[in-house]
Design an enzyme around this catalytic site. Sequence first.
Site, mmCIF file in Angstrom:
data_model
loop_
_atom_site.group_PDB
_atom_site.id
_atom_site.type_symbol
_atom_site.label_atom_id
_atom_site.label_comp_id
_atom_site.label_asym_id
_atom_site.label_seq_id
_atom_site.Cartn_x
_atom_site.Cartn_y
_atom_site.Cartn_z
ATOM 1 N N LYS A 21 8.434 -9.071 19.240
ATOM 2 C CA LYS A 21 7.039 -9.414 18.928
ATOM 3 C C LYS A 21 6.140 -9.133 20.148
ATOM 4 C CE LYS A 21 7.195 -10.725 14.575
ATOM 5 N NZ LYS A 21 6.437 -10.028 13.523
ATOM 6 N N SER A 42 2.943 -12.165 16.412
ATOM 7 C CA SER A 42 3.251 -13.599 16.385
ATOM 8 C C SER A 42 2.775 -14.174 17.718
ATOM 9 C CB SER A 42 4.767 -13.790 16.278
ATOM 10 O OG SER A 42 5.126 -15.126 16.537
ATOM 11 N N TYR A 70 13.641 -11.927 18.533
ATOM 12 C CA TYR A 70 12.354 -12.129 17.852
ATOM 13 C C TYR A 70 11.224 -12.084 18.875
ATOM 14 C CZ TYR A 70 8.879 -13.944 14.580
ATOM 15 O OH TYR A 70 7.755 -14.086 13.781
#
Length: 262
Positions: A157, A140, A153
């Site tokens: 990532k 991402s 998150y």
Amino acid sequence: MGRPFTFPDRTIVVTGGANGIGYALAERFLAEGAARVVIADLDGERAEAAAAELGERARGHALDVTDAEAVATLIKEVEQDSPIDLWCSNAGVGTGGGLGTDAEWDTTWRVHVQAHVHVARLLLPRMIERGGGHLLITASAAGLLTNIDSAPYSVTKHGAVALAEWLAIRHGEEGIDVSCLCPLGVNTDMTAGDGPDAATRLGGDYIEPSDVADSVVEALTEGRFLILPHPQAAVMEQRRASDRDRWLSGMRRARARLKSGN
Ligand SMILES: NC(=O)c1ccc[n+]([C@@H]2O[C@H](COP(=O)([O-])OP(=O)(O)OC[C@H]3O[C@@H](n4cnc5c(N)ncnc54)[C@H](O)[C@@H]3O)[C@@H](O)[C@H]2O)c1
């Protein structure tokens, strides 16, 4: 640059392929002439329905990417018919905002990092033995920049990007090509609940999963490592690298603007 990937006659596995970006990848790979696309997803029913929509060259499979034994079984099953040429390690999970719970750290670590390690352990040696193969890791832009909503998150990532780089360096000479997909906002189930103050909005307009698939096909065909479907992500990454303190101040200001609705 890595070796260019060609789609006709290839066998491809897409994890998290039942929905969103993974589904768009599967659809596009088939349009490019792939012989076989296996859609592997935690939601086995949806994976089978997706495969039925995509036609006879697609097959759905229930798979939890965090379960190494299940990944090993799937690899063996698929490779009974033909060797896997490209594995798209795309499954991912959204999380709530803030520092996160221990359960969120555990899940995001296992899905966004450890799952790729399982594939590296189980599939790359087979690919190396037969002379090569491709691995696509969906990270991402949160893994290059940051996602100021969710720490688990963002951090996991970053881990996915770091692992993709490590694998590309360690196995490039052995015939393994690695690509790392780093989108900003994409209209999928994961972002369907995003409000006007979602951090992902800092990256500009959300794009469609089919736009991401276009970028992936272009990059794989060119043998490129980093795939940025939003061109602005490259500029943002350069700003971050060139002056980290200035970038942090800018991010704090952007967050304040987002939260105040201006
Ligand atoms: N949507 C975005 O804005 C965006 C931006 C950057 C990166 N990404 C990444 O793209 C990837 C795809 O996300 P999406 O937006 O298409 O979301 P999505 O929710 O539409 O699809 C994710 C899929 O992953 C599957 N999945 C979740 N956990 C799994 C597991 N343990 N094993 C197997 N499958 C599992 C889900 O069932 C779902 O089908 C993710 O890695 C995500 O983090 C998304």
